[in-house]
Write a protein that holds these residues in place. Structure first.
Motif, PDB file in Angstrom:
ATOM      1  N   ALA A  99       0.813  -1.211   0.000  1.00 22.18           N
ATOM      2  CA  ALA A  99       0.000   0.000   0.000  1.00 22.18           C
ATOM      3  C   ALA A  99       0.851   1.267   0.000  1.00 22.18           C
ATOM      4  CB  ALA A  99      -0.935   0.003   1.214  1.00 22.18           C
ATOM      5  N   PHE A 100       1.972   1.264   0.710  1.00 23.79           N
ATOM      6  CA  PHE A 100       2.765   2.492   0.812  1.00 23.79           C
ATOM      7  C   PHE A 100       3.318   2.950  -0.536  1.00 23.79           C
ATOM      8  CE2 PHE A 100       6.435   5.099   2.153  1.00 23.79           C
ATOM      9  CZ  PHE A 100       5.711   6.084   2.817  1.00 23.79           C
ATOM     10  N   PRO A 101       3.911   2.074  -1.357  1.00 23.43           N
ATOM     11  CA  PRO A 101       4.352   2.525  -2.689  1.00 23.43           C
ATOM     12  C   PRO A 101       3.196   3.019  -3.565  1.00 23.43           C
ATOM     13  CG  PRO A 101       5.431   0.472  -2.140  1.00 23.43           C
ATOM     14  CD  PRO A 101       4.377   0.708  -1.086  1.00 23.43           C
ATOM     15  N   ILE A 102       2.041   2.362  -3.468  1.00 26.53           N
ATOM     16  CA  ILE A 102       0.876   2.800  -4.253  1.00 26.53           C
ATOM     17  C   ILE A 102       0.438   4.186  -3.801  1.00 26.53           C
ATOM     18  CG2 ILE A 102      -1.536   2.296  -4.833  1.00 26.53           C
ATOM     19  CD1 ILE A 102       0.463   0.277  -6.039  1.00 26.53           C
ATOM     20  N   LEU A 103       0.364   4.395  -2.502  1.00 30.19           N
ATOM     21  CA  LEU A 103      -0.017   5.712  -1.985  1.00 30.19           C
ATOM     22  C   LEU A 103       1.019   6.772  -2.335  1.00 30.19           C
ATOM     23  CD1 LEU A 103      -1.462   4.726   1.509  1.00 30.19           C
ATOM     24  CD2 LEU A 103      -2.733   5.455  -0.543  1.00 30.19           C
ATOM     25  N   ALA A 104       2.304   6.401  -2.330  1.00 26.35           N
ATOM     26  CA  ALA A 104       3.359   7.344  -2.721  1.00 26.35           C
ATOM     27  C   ALA A 104       3.193   7.768  -4.173  1.00 26.35           C
ATOM     28  CB  ALA A 104       4.735   6.721  -2.492  1.00 26.35           C
ATOM     29  N   MET A 105       2.838   6.834  -5.042  1.00 23.19           N
ATOM     30  CA  MET A 105       2.626   7.128  -6.452  1.00 23.19           C
ATOM     31  C   MET A 105       1.460   8.094  -6.629  1.00 23.19           C
ATOM     32  SD  MET A 105       1.906   4.471  -9.592  1.00 23.19           S
ATOM     33  CE  MET A 105       0.404   3.833  -8.869  1.00 23.19           C
ATOM     34  N   LEU A 106       0.350   7.832  -5.959  1.00 22.89           N
ATOM     35  CA  LEU A 106      -0.827   8.685  -6.074  1.00 22.89           C
ATOM     36  C   LEU A 106      -0.580  10.061  -5.465  1.00 22.89           C
ATOM     37  CD1 LEU A 106      -3.565   6.019  -5.270  1.00 22.89           C
ATOM     38  CD2 LEU A 106      -2.838   6.841  -7.527  1.00 22.89           C
ATOM     39  N   ALA A 107       0.117  10.101  -4.337  1.00 24.04           N
ATOM     40  CA  ALA A 107       0.431  11.384  -3.700  1.00 24.04           C
ATOM     41  C   ALA A 107       1.361  12.224  -4.576  1.00 24.04           C
ATOM     42  CB  ALA A 107       1.063  11.149  -2.332  1.00 24.04           C
ATOM     43  N   ALA A 108       2.345  11.587  -5.194  1.00 26.99           N
ATOM     44  CA  ALA A 108       3.266  12.313  -6.073  1.00 26.99           C
ATOM     45  C   ALA A 108       2.521  12.946  -7.235  1.00 26.99           C
ATOM     46  CB  ALA A 108       4.363  11.379  -6.581  1.00 26.99           C
ATOM     47  N   ALA A 109       1.506  12.243  -7.756  1.00 24.10           N
ATOM     48  CA  ALA A 109       0.731  12.755  -8.887  1.00 24.10           C
ATOM     49  C   ALA A 109      -0.108  13.972  -8.506  1.00 24.10           C
ATOM     50  CB  ALA A 109      -0.166  11.665  -9.447  1.00 24.10           C
ATOM     51  N   ILE A 110      -0.345  14.163  -7.235  1.00 18.95           N
ATOM     52  CA  ILE A 110      -1.117  15.326  -6.772  1.00 18.95           C
ATOM     53  C   ILE A 110      -0.196  16.436  -6.269  1.00 18.95           C
ATOM     54  CG2 ILE A 110      -2.728  16.141  -5.006  1.00 18.95           C
ATOM     55  CD1 ILE A 110      -4.095  13.398  -5.217  1.00 18.95           C
ATOM     56  N   PHE A 111       0.738  16.082  -5.408  1.00 15.55           N
ATOM     57  CA  PHE A 111       1.559  17.105  -4.755  1.00 15.55           C
ATOM     58  C   PHE A 111       2.600  17.735  -5.676  1.00 15.55           C
ATOM     59  CE2 PHE A 111      -0.045  14.797  -0.993  1.00 15.55           C
ATOM     60  CZ  PHE A 111      -0.726  15.877  -0.426  1.00 15.55           C
ATOM     61  N   ILE A 112       2.749  17.224  -6.884  1.00 17.78           N
ATOM     62  CA  ILE A 112       3.642  17.836  -7.864  1.00 17.78           C
ATOM     63  C   ILE A 112       3.234  19.295  -8.120  1.00 17.78           C
ATOM     64  CG2 ILE A 112       2.270  16.959  -9.791  1.00 17.78           C
ATOM     65  CD1 ILE A 112       4.795  16.802 -11.451  1.00 17.78           C
ATOM     66  N   ASP A 113       1.947  19.584  -8.015  1.00 16.64           N
ATOM     67  CA  ASP A 113       1.467  20.933  -8.301  1.00 16.64           C
ATOM     68  C   ASP A 113       1.816  21.952  -7.216  1.00 16.64           C
ATOM     69  OD1 ASP A 113       0.510  20.574 -10.845  1.00 16.64           O
ATOM     70  OD2 ASP A 113      -1.556  20.210 -10.237  1.00 16.64           O
ATOM     71  N   ALA A 114       2.475  21.520  -6.159  1.00 21.95           N
ATOM     72  CA  ALA A 114       2.922  22.466  -5.132  1.00 21.95           C
ATOM     73  C   ALA A 114       3.890  23.488  -5.718  1.00 21.95           C
ATOM     74  CB  ALA A 114       3.567  21.721  -3.960  1.00 21.95           C
ATOM     75  N   ASP A 115       4.545  23.132  -6.821  1.00 23.28           N
ATOM     76  CA  ASP A 115       5.473  24.076  -7.431  1.00 23.28           C
ATOM     77  C   ASP A 115       4.763  25.318  -7.971  1.00 23.28           C
ATOM     78  OD1 ASP A 115       4.287  22.927  -9.680  1.00 23.28           O
ATOM     79  OD2 ASP A 115       6.175  22.245 -10.558  1.00 23.28           O
ATOM     80  N   HIS A 116       3.478  25.211  -8.269  1.00 24.51           N
ATOM     81  CA  HIS A 116       2.731  26.388  -8.705  1.00 24.51           C
ATOM     82  C   HIS A 116       2.679  27.444  -7.599  1.00 24.51           C
ATOM     83  CE1 HIS A 116       1.472  24.566 -12.435  1.00 24.51           C
ATOM     84  NE2 HIS A 116       0.964  23.527 -11.792  1.00 24.51           N
ATOM     85  N   LEU A 117       2.594  26.972  -6.359  1.00 26.79           N
ATOM     86  CA  LEU A 117       2.559  27.909  -5.234  1.00 26.79           C
ATOM     87  C   LEU A 117       3.893  28.621  -5.061  1.00 26.79           C
ATOM     88  CD1 LEU A 117       0.480  25.829  -2.673  1.00 26.79           C
ATOM     89  CD2 LEU A 117      -0.302  27.642  -4.200  1.00 26.79           C
ATOM     90  N   LEU A 118       4.994  27.920  -5.323  1.00 23.07           N
ATOM     91  CA  LEU A 118       6.308  28.559  -5.258  1.00 23.07           C
ATOM     92  C   LEU A 118       6.392  29.681  -6.282  1.00 23.07           C
ATOM     93  CD1 LEU A 118       9.233  28.797  -4.290  1.00 23.07           C
ATOM     94  CD2 LEU A 118       9.829  27.047  -5.973  1.00 23.07           C
TER      95      LEU A 118
END
Length: 161
Positions: free
Chosen positions: A40-59
Motif C-alpha cells: 500500500a505504501f508505494p501505491i499511496l506514494a505514487m498517487l500522492a506524487a501525482a497530486i503534490f507535484i502541483d505544489a510548485d505552482h505555489l512557489l
C-alpha cells in the motif's frame, strides 16, 4: 475542450482536475497491487506524487506576487502565470521526475522511488497531452538553460481542442 486555460474558480474544479490526474494511475495501481503484490505504501506514494507535484505552482506564486496581494484562489487558479516574468514550475520536468525518483529510491527503497517517479511522470504526461505549447516545456534542463522564460511554459496553459 476550448482554448481557454483551465480555471479553478470553484472547489469542484480543483477536485475534478486531480481526479483526471489520478484516473490513468488507478488501473496501474490495481495491477501493481493485485498482480505484483506491491504494498500500500508505494501505491499511496505514487498517487500522492501525482497530486503534490502541483505544489510548485505555489512557489511560482510566492515569487511573483507581493505578499500583500496573496489570495489562495488566485494562487490555485494560476492567475499570476500570464503576467509573470518567469515560470519556474520546478517539479514539472521529466528529467527532474527521474532524478527525484532515483533519490527517493536511495532513501526509501526502490519500490518507493519507482512509485514516486511514475506518479510524477504520469502527471507531467497528462499535462503535456492536455495543454499545447513548446514540445520541450516539460524538460526542466531545457527551461533552466533558457532562464525559465514565461513564454515556454505559460503557452502550455491553453487547452487543446
Amino acid at each position: 475542450m476550448n482554448n481557454q486555460r483551465l480555471a479553478f474558480d470553484e472547489p469542484q474544479g480543483i477536485v475534478q482536475h486531480y481526479i483526471f490526474h489520478l484516473l490513468p494511475l488507478l488501473p496501474l495501481a490495481a495491477i501493481l497491487a493485485f498482480g505484483f503484490g506491491v504494498g500500500a505504501f508505494p501505491i499511496l506514494a505514487m498517487l500522492a506524487a501525482a497530486i503534490f507535484i502541483d505544489a510548485d505552482h505555489l512557489l511560482d506564486y510566492v515569487l511573483e506576487v507581493p505578499f500583500k496581494e496573496w489570495k489562495w484562489r488566485a494562487a490555485l487558479r494560476g492567475d499570476h502565470f500570464p503576467s509573470a516574468s518567469h515560470a519556474y514550475v520546478l517539479f514539472h520536468g521529466y528529467d527532474e521526475a527521474v532524478v527525484f525518483g532515483w533519490m527517493s529510491g536511495e532513501i526509501w527503497g526502490a519500490a518507493i522511488g519507482w512509485s514516486i517517479a511514475i506518479g510524477l511522470i504520469f502527471h507531467i504526461a497528462k499535462d503535456q497531452l492536455d495543454y499545447s505549447g513548446h514540445p520541450l516545456r516539460y524538460v526542466l534542463l531545457f527551461r533552466a538553460l533558457r532562464g525559465f522564460p514565461n513564454d515556454i511554459f505559460v503557452h502550455s496553459q491553453n487547452c487543446r481542442d
